[in-house]
Motif scaffolding. Structure first.
Motif, PDB file in Angstrom:
ATOM      1  N   PHE A  86       0.922  -1.199  -0.079  1.00 35.57           N
ATOM      2  CA  PHE A  86      -0.066   0.029  -0.095  1.00 35.57           C
ATOM      3  C   PHE A  86       1.010   1.308  -0.064  1.00 35.57           C
ATOM      4  CE2 PHE A  86      -2.226   3.408   2.125  1.00 35.57           C
ATOM      5  CZ  PHE A  86      -3.238   3.558   1.245  1.00 35.57           C
ATOM      6  N   SER A  87       1.816   1.070   0.809  1.00 37.23           N
ATOM      7  CA  SER A  87       2.683   2.524   1.042  1.00 37.23           C
ATOM      8  C   SER A  87       3.636   2.789   0.040  1.00 37.23           C
ATOM      9  CB  SER A  87       3.447   2.546   2.377  1.00 37.23           C
ATOM     10  OG  SER A  87       3.949   1.337   2.619  1.00 37.23           O
ATOM     11  N   SER A  88       4.076   1.694  -0.636  1.00 36.08           N
ATOM     12  CA  SER A  88       5.186   1.858  -1.826  1.00 36.08           C
ATOM     13  C   SER A  88       4.905   0.947  -2.812  1.00 36.08           C
ATOM     14  CB  SER A  88       6.507   2.070  -1.028  1.00 36.08           C
ATOM     15  OG  SER A  88       6.711   0.859  -0.198  1.00 36.08           O
ATOM     16  N   VAL A  89       3.796   0.639  -3.410  1.00 35.94           N
ATOM     17  CA  VAL A  89       3.569  -0.273  -4.309  1.00 35.94           C
ATOM     18  C   VAL A  89       4.580  -0.492  -5.296  1.00 35.94           C
ATOM     19  CG1 VAL A  89       1.998   0.990  -5.620  1.00 35.94           C
ATOM     20  CG2 VAL A  89       1.851  -1.434  -5.511  1.00 35.94           C
ATOM     21  N   ALA A  90       4.913   0.630  -5.980  1.00 32.68           N
ATOM     22  CA  ALA A  90       5.820   0.708  -7.037  1.00 32.68           C
ATOM     23  C   ALA A  90       7.153   0.087  -6.848  1.00 32.68           C
ATOM     24  CB  ALA A  90       6.202   2.047  -7.617  1.00 32.68           C
ATOM     25  N   SER A  91       7.622   0.242  -5.537  1.00 31.94           N
ATOM     26  CA  SER A  91       8.995  -0.469  -5.172  1.00 31.94           C
ATOM     27  C   SER A  91       8.923  -1.780  -5.017  1.00 31.94           C
ATOM     28  CB  SER A  91       9.313   0.517  -3.778  1.00 31.94           C
ATOM     29  OG  SER A  91       9.501   1.687  -3.880  1.00 31.94           O
ATOM     30  N   VAL A  92       7.733  -2.257  -4.287  1.00 35.81           N
ATOM     31  CA  VAL A  92       7.382  -3.746  -4.220  1.00 35.81           C
ATOM     32  C   VAL A  92       7.412  -4.336  -5.733  1.00 35.81           C
ATOM     33  CG1 VAL A  92       5.644  -5.393  -3.506  1.00 35.81           C
ATOM     34  CG2 VAL A  92       6.024  -3.324  -2.155  1.00 35.81           C
ATOM     35  N   VAL A  93       6.755  -3.621  -6.562  1.00 33.73           N
ATOM     36  CA  VAL A  93       6.903  -4.369  -7.883  1.00 33.73           C
ATOM     37  C   VAL A  93       8.013  -4.512  -8.622  1.00 33.73           C
ATOM     38  CG1 VAL A  93       6.161  -3.938 -10.216  1.00 33.73           C
ATOM     39  CG2 VAL A  93       4.326  -3.572  -8.470  1.00 33.73           C
ATOM     40  N   LEU A  94       9.040  -3.349  -8.333  1.00 40.51           N
ATOM     41  CA  LEU A  94      10.244  -3.308  -8.962  1.00 40.51           C
ATOM     42  C   LEU A  94      11.416  -4.603  -8.232  1.00 40.51           C
ATOM     43  CD1 LEU A  94      10.586   0.406  -9.280  1.00 40.51           C
ATOM     44  CD2 LEU A  94      10.910  -1.188 -11.231  1.00 40.51           C
ATOM     45  N   GLU A  95      10.789  -4.610  -7.043  1.00 43.48           N
ATOM     46  CA  GLU A  95      11.633  -5.631  -6.081  1.00 43.48           C
ATOM     47  C   GLU A  95      11.578  -6.903  -6.718  1.00 43.48           C
ATOM     48  OE1 GLU A  95      13.000  -5.991  -1.426  1.00 43.48           O
ATOM     49  OE2 GLU A  95      10.879  -5.923  -2.044  1.00 43.48           O
ATOM     50  N   LYS A  96      10.077  -7.174  -6.680  1.00 45.67           N
ATOM     51  CA  LYS A  96       9.777  -8.711  -7.062  1.00 45.67           C
ATOM     52  C   LYS A  96      10.030  -8.986  -8.598  1.00 45.67           C
ATOM     53  CE  LYS A  96       5.639  -9.200  -4.427  1.00 45.67           C
ATOM     54  NZ  LYS A  96       3.940  -9.893  -4.688  1.00 45.67           N
ATOM     55  N   ALA A  97      10.386  -7.822  -9.576  1.00 45.08           N
ATOM     56  CA  ALA A  97      10.722  -8.008 -10.868  1.00 45.08           C
ATOM     57  C   ALA A  97      12.243  -8.205 -10.983  1.00 45.08           C
ATOM     58  CB  ALA A  97      10.051  -6.911 -11.746  1.00 45.08           C
ATOM     59  N   TRP A  98      13.005  -7.046 -10.516  1.00 48.78           N
ATOM     60  CA  TRP A  98      14.249  -7.063 -10.853  1.00 48.78           C
ATOM     61  C   TRP A  98      15.211  -7.333  -9.412  1.00 48.78           C
ATOM     62  CZ3 TRP A  98      12.871  -2.439 -14.372  1.00 48.78           C
ATOM     63  CH2 TRP A  98      12.482  -2.696 -15.304  1.00 48.78           C
ATOM     64  N   GLY A  99      14.769  -7.153  -8.364  1.00 46.94           N
ATOM     65  CA  GLY A  99      15.496  -7.374  -7.058  1.00 46.94           C
ATOM     66  C   GLY A  99      15.556  -6.020  -6.354  1.00 46.94           C
ATOM     67  N   HIS A 100      16.135  -6.300  -5.080  1.00 44.52           N
ATOM     68  CA  HIS A 100      16.066  -5.142  -4.184  1.00 44.52           C
ATOM     69  C   HIS A 100      16.953  -3.749  -4.410  1.00 44.52           C
ATOM     70  CE1 HIS A 100      15.100  -3.402  -0.187  1.00 44.52           C
ATOM     71  NE2 HIS A 100      16.311  -2.925  -0.142  1.00 44.52           N
ATOM     72  N   SER A 101      18.020  -4.038  -5.396  1.00 46.93           N
ATOM     73  CA  SER A 101      18.737  -3.067  -5.673  1.00 46.93           C
ATOM     74  C   SER A 101      18.281  -1.985  -6.666  1.00 46.93           C
ATOM     75  CB  SER A 101      20.327  -3.628  -6.143  1.00 46.93           C
ATOM     76  OG  SER A 101      20.859  -4.262  -5.044  1.00 46.93           O
ATOM     77  N   VAL A 102      17.738  -2.671  -7.638  1.00 51.35           N
ATOM     78  CA  VAL A 102      17.078  -1.950  -8.782  1.00 51.35           C
ATOM     79  C   VAL A 102      16.023  -1.139  -8.075  1.00 51.35           C
ATOM     80  CG1 VAL A 102      15.786  -2.050 -10.878  1.00 51.35           C
ATOM     81  CG2 VAL A 102      17.836  -3.483 -10.498  1.00 51.35           C
ATOM     82  N   ALA A 103      15.151  -1.917  -7.368  1.00 51.17           N
ATOM     83  CA  ALA A 103      13.847  -1.096  -6.675  1.00 51.17           C
ATOM     84  C   ALA A 103      14.389   0.056  -6.015  1.00 51.17           C
ATOM     85  CB  ALA A 103      13.524  -2.110  -5.856  1.00 51.17           C
ATOM     86  N   GLU A 104      15.456  -0.233  -5.175  1.00 50.80           N
ATOM     87  CA  GLU A 104      16.005   1.098  -4.383  1.00 50.80           C
ATOM     88  C   GLU A 104      16.347   2.236  -5.235  1.00 50.80           C
ATOM     89  OE1 GLU A 104      18.192  -0.628  -0.463  1.00 50.80           O
ATOM     90  OE2 GLU A 104      19.348  -0.859  -2.243  1.00 50.80           O
ATOM     91  N   VAL A 105      17.000   2.125  -6.575  1.00 52.83           N
ATOM     92  CA  VAL A 105      17.422   2.946  -7.489  1.00 52.83           C
ATOM     93  C   VAL A 105      15.999   3.632  -7.891  1.00 52.83           C
ATOM     94  CG1 VAL A 105      18.511   3.685  -9.665  1.00 52.83           C
ATOM     95  CG2 VAL A 105      19.665   2.016  -8.192  1.00 52.83           C
ATOM     96  N   ILE A 106      15.397   2.933  -8.356  1.00 47.84           N
ATOM     97  CA  ILE A 106      13.879   3.591  -8.984  1.00 47.84           C
ATOM     98  C   ILE A 106      13.317   4.336  -7.866  1.00 47.84           C
ATOM     99  CG2 ILE A 106      11.835   3.129 -10.029  1.00 47.84           C
ATOM    100  CD1 ILE A 106      14.376   2.742 -11.734  1.00 47.84           C
ATOM    101  N   THR A 107      13.291   3.886  -6.589  1.00 46.84           N
ATOM    102  CA  THR A 107      12.839   4.504  -5.316  1.00 46.84           C
ATOM    103  C   THR A 107      13.325   5.935  -5.186  1.00 46.84           C
ATOM    104  OG1 THR A 107      12.011   2.500  -4.390  1.00 46.84           O
ATOM    105  CG2 THR A 107      12.031   4.421  -3.136  1.00 46.84           C
ATOM    106  N   VAL A 108      14.597   5.875  -5.488  1.00 44.48           N
ATOM    107  CA  VAL A 108      15.359   7.256  -5.296  1.00 44.48           C
ATOM    108  C   VAL A 108      14.612   8.079  -6.316  1.00 44.48           C
ATOM    109  CG1 VAL A 108      17.431   8.305  -5.452  1.00 44.48           C
ATOM    110  CG2 VAL A 108      17.359   6.378  -4.110  1.00 44.48           C
TER     111      VAL A 108
END
Length: 473
Positions: A263-285
């Motif tokens: 709910f709070s950061s759904v885009a980051s969750v999607v990116l983490e599931k798809a490409w891993g935590h590191s990529v999700a962190e970059v896009i979250t920034v």
């Protein structure tokens, strides 16, 4: 500006941090993946309301937007009351829009800082607002470059989210509509629909940006309505693709838990599931940068609204004073900064949907509904005003827009139980009327002085016609 530039300007204002924070909010409003109805309904309301903006913007070009439209239309009966009330309400709804961006920023920051407590989040959000005000405490000349950078960063984040979604997409999950998802005879469906419509129109805000620049647009009668329609349809497609893609990766049941990362950061969750935590962190920034830049640009532009009105003698003259050195409107910036911080804290105490309901109800009365009326008033009061664009199938679009805004307004209390957004909006408008009486008494204008009728655009039109006739003679 031609059609492409006008459409691009509209879209750059429409797509910001909004969809990243409202995709799960829309799911909660509808109670499932049928949330796509909200994006479509919001687009339809934006389309018919956009035609209202197109006629007003083409016939009354220049800076000012709503402020100018209401001044020209309602001066005959109520003097400067309506433009004064618009500025008064803008002092609330503009910073509340910025507050939603700060709420979203803190929500996505939690993905990078999982141990962040609620109190720490509050301090971060208020600190962001203070930082924005400090950065704006100077002469800002690079807003154009900032807008381009913000737009580019946002496009990268949106593209990454969409690509990630559809590389790990599960159609059965995305279209797993619950039984009886659409019950037209059930009151709860219409409450959810009204909430979704409110969230949808919030995400489409910006479709009217080109209307503020009517004097700079080539063939405004042709360009303006097309720019509005093209931008809304294009953004609707982007939102639908994003919503469906996210639902195909994240189970919608998880989004119903307002304390979950889904709910709070759904885009980051999607990116983490798809490409891993590191990529999700970059896009979250990148999402955090988009959120910060949108608050920066919003407060920069918003602080100029009361300044412009005060300079035109339609608002308190204190707001018309500039910083002696850096030449920016001090009181407007400080006031909107404080309200943004307060709105953020209110959003943290309640939720993002409540914040959107509050800002929308205030906006509906004196901007949205008043403009619908202004189109008809101006056609009757100023029939000879040059109108490069006349609303197609008039008055049907303005009537439909009015109905849509009334649905949003009428269901606001049920959509935000216990908050009473309708009552708060009426109280703020009533306070604005009292403030207007105080201001008009000091300024000795109607109702405490003569009513000034200034048909500014008609007069310019007459002068241009006279000059043309003199040249031809």
């Amino acid at each position: 500006m031609g059609l492409f530039q006008a459409t691009a300007i509209n879209m750059s204002q429409m797509v910001g941090v909004g969809p990243f924070i409202t995709i799960p909010v829309m799911v909660v409003a509808f109670g499932g993946p049928q949330a796509i109805i909200g994006w479509i309904a919001g687009a339809l309301l934006a389309l018919v309301d956009g035609l209202v903006w197109a006629e007003l913007g083409a016939s009354l070009p220049g800076s000012g937007g709503t402020y100018v439209y209401l001044r020209e239309a309602f001066q005959y009966r109520s003097g400067r009351l309506m433009p004064f009330l618009f500025v008064w309400t803008a002092m609330i709804f503009i910073p509340l829009i910025m507050s939603t961006g700060v709420v979203g920023l803190v929500s996505y920051l939690q993905f990078l800082w999982p141990s962040m407590t609620s109190l720490q989040g509050d301090f971060v959000g208020v600190g962001v607002v203070v930082l924005v005000v400090v950065l704006l405490w100077r002469k800002v000349e690079s807003i154009g470059k900032l807008s381009v950078v913000m737009w580019a960063v946002m496009l990268v984040a949106v593209a990454a989210l969409i690509i990630a979604s559809y590389t790990h997409f599960h159609a059965g999950q995305a279209f797993d509509w619950p039984a009886h998802a659409i019950q037209l005879t059930h009151g709860q469906f219409w409450i959810g629909f009204a909430s979704g419509l409110t969230i949808g129109i919030y995400d489409y805000l910006g479709y009217n940006t080109a209307s503020y620049m009517g004097a700079e647009i080539k063939q405004p009668g042709r360009t303006m309505p097309r720019a509005i329609i093209f931008s809304i349809v294009s953004v609707m497609c982007i939102y639908l693709v994003m919503q469906i893609g996210v639902l195909g990766v994240v189970n919608w049941h998880d989004m119903l838990d307002t304390h979950s990362p889904a709910f709070s950061s759904v885009a980051s969750v999607v990116l983490e599931k798809a490409w891993g935590h590191s990529v999700a962190e970059v896009i979250t920034v990148l999402i955090l940068i988009t959120a910060f830049a949108s608050v920066f640009a919003g407060l920069l532009g918003g602080s100029r609204v009361p300044y412009d009105a005060a300079r035109d003698r339609v608002f308190f003259k204190e707001f018309g004073k500039l910083h002696p050195k850096h030449r920016f409107p001090v009181l407007g910036l400080l006031t909107m900064g404080v309200i943004t911080a307060a709105g953020f804290l209110l959003g943290r105490l309640t939720n993002l949907s409540t914040l959107i309901d509050l800002l929308t109800t205030v906006m509906v009365i004196v901007q949205s509904l008043a403009q619908v009326v202004a189109v008809t008033v101006l056609r009757k009061r100023q029939p000879n005003l040059r109108r490069p664009y006349k609303m197609f199938l008039y008055p049907a679009p303005s009537i439909l827009a009015g109905v849509g805004w009334l649905v949003i307004y009428g269901y606001a209390d049920k959509a935000a139980p216990g908050i009473h957004p309708i009552e708060w909006s009426l109280a703020w408008v009533a306070a604005g009327c009292l403030a207007f009486l105080l201001w008009s008494k000091v300024e000795r204008v109607w109702p405490f002085g003569p009513k000034e009728i200034r048909e500014e655009y008609l007069e310019e039109q007459r002068q241009a016609g006279a000059a043309g006739a003199a040249v031809a003679g």
